[in-house]
Design a protein around this motif. Sequence first.
Motif, PDB file in Angstrom:
ATOM      1  N   LYS A   1       0.836  -1.208   0.000  1.00 39.32           N
ATOM      2  CA  LYS A   1       0.000   0.000   0.000  1.00 39.32           C
ATOM      3  C   LYS A   1       0.871   1.258   0.000  1.00 39.32           C
ATOM      4  O   LYS A   1       0.640   2.186  -0.778  1.00 39.32           O
ATOM      5  N   SER A   2       1.886   1.286   0.860  1.00 41.93           N
ATOM      6  CA  SER A   2       2.781   2.445   0.919  1.00 41.93           C
ATOM      7  C   SER A   2       3.521   2.642  -0.395  1.00 41.93           C
ATOM      8  O   SER A   2       3.663   3.769  -0.881  1.00 41.93           O
ATOM      9  N   ALA A   3       3.992   1.541  -0.982  1.00 36.95           N
ATOM     10  CA  ALA A   3       4.733   1.627  -2.240  1.00 36.95           C
ATOM     11  C   ALA A   3       3.853   2.173  -3.351  1.00 36.95           C
ATOM     12  O   ALA A   3       4.250   3.086  -4.075  1.00 36.95           O
ATOM     13  N   VAL A   4       2.645   1.650  -3.475  1.00 40.94           N
ATOM     14  CA  VAL A   4       1.749   2.086  -4.553  1.00 40.94           C
ATOM     15  C   VAL A   4       1.390   3.553  -4.395  1.00 40.94           C
ATOM     16  O   VAL A   4       1.400   4.316  -5.367  1.00 40.94           O
ATOM     17  N   GLU A   5       1.093   3.988  -3.171  1.00 42.37           N
ATOM     18  CA  GLU A   5       0.765   5.403  -2.954  1.00 42.37           C
ATOM     19  C   GLU A   5       1.947   6.300  -3.289  1.00 42.37           C
ATOM     20  O   GLU A   5       1.798   7.333  -3.941  1.00 42.37           O
ATOM     21  N   SER A   6       3.138   5.899  -2.852  1.00 40.25           N
ATOM     22  CA  SER A   6       4.320   6.704  -3.124  1.00 40.25           C
ATOM     23  C   SER A   6       4.651   6.733  -4.610  1.00 40.25           C
ATOM     24  O   SER A   6       4.966   7.784  -5.171  1.00 40.25           O
ATOM     25  N   LEU A   7       4.579   5.593  -5.262  1.00 42.32           N
ATOM     26  CA  LEU A   7       4.837   5.543  -6.702  1.00 42.32           C
ATOM     27  C   LEU A   7       3.836   6.406  -7.463  1.00 42.32           C
ATOM     28  O   LEU A   7       4.195   7.104  -8.409  1.00 42.32           O
ATOM     29  N   THR A   8       2.598   6.370  -7.032  1.00 34.90           N
ATOM     30  CA  THR A   8       1.547   7.137  -7.707  1.00 34.90           C
ATOM     31  C   THR A   8       1.759   8.639  -7.563  1.00 34.90           C
ATOM     32  O   THR A   8       1.665   9.380  -8.540  1.00 34.90           O
ATOM     33  N   HIS A   9       2.065   9.098  -6.362  1.00 37.52           N
ATOM     34  CA  HIS A   9       2.110  10.537  -6.096  1.00 37.52           C
ATOM     35  C   HIS A   9       3.495  11.160  -6.194  1.00 37.52           C
ATOM     36  O   HIS A   9       3.623  12.306  -6.621  1.00 37.52           O
ATOM     37  N   VAL A  10       4.519  10.408  -5.774  1.00 36.98           N
ATOM     38  CA  VAL A  10       5.870  10.959  -5.720  1.00 36.98           C
ATOM     39  C   VAL A  10       6.715  10.462  -6.891  1.00 36.98           C
ATOM     40  O   VAL A  10       7.529  11.184  -7.421  1.00 36.98           O
ATOM     41  N   GLY A  11       6.509   9.203  -7.277  1.00 41.30           N
ATOM     42  CA  GLY A  11       7.229   8.665  -8.424  1.00 41.30           C
ATOM     43  C   GLY A  11       8.310   7.667  -8.081  1.00 41.30           C
ATOM     44  O   GLY A  11       8.912   7.074  -8.964  1.00 41.30           O
ATOM     45  N   TYR A  12       8.590   7.475  -6.801  1.00 36.61           N
ATOM     46  CA  TYR A  12       9.562   6.461  -6.407  1.00 36.61           C
ATOM     47  C   TYR A  12       9.290   6.016  -4.982  1.00 36.61           C
ATOM     48  O   TYR A  12       8.523   6.638  -4.251  1.00 36.61           O
TER      49      TYR A  12
END
Length: 197
Positions: A28-39
Amino acid sequence: VYWPRMVDQFGSNLNVRVDASASNSLVKSAVESLTHVGYFVVEGVLDAEFLAATRDSLLFVQKAIHQRVGVDKLEQAGELGVLRLMMKYDAQFFKFLAIPEMLAIIDAYLSPTAVLHTQNGLVLPSYREGGSPRIFQNMFHQDFPRFLNAYVASLNVMFAISEYTVSSGATLVVPGTHLRKDRPSDDYLLSASIPIE
């Protein structure tokens, strides 16, 4: 993603780092970060034995590629320490396709049927500060369009096999640029970049 840095304008952390062994919400944390921040940075995935075997394998593959292709031809092509088709030379690199943490994030972010596009290794030479040649791989660039018509098309996964610090040449990222269709200016990329350590 225009590879390159992440702190000043977004605060000191952006909460994009997690230890794989300590998180029940890794995906969940990875997907949110990838979606909004990019990495997203996941630590504690590869154990010491796996890292040591991979270091040895990288050097073995580098030597095999140098013998097969030739250092002169690689330099003419603008290659700087890039190892291609590593699985052809050493089975260690097939093991990367079975890392559960990586597969879980890929399945959730892209698809359980995602396809490996390419796998490269890097064994980079050392240079004095400012002395490395300017070639594509060490300039701000996007490896592949991340979004095509609002469809998430790709995800890069990088494994740090050796210490990954500012002094050793950590990759730089510019948060949020994965959402842009146009390439930001070099001045912006440099000022907004942060090192992934």
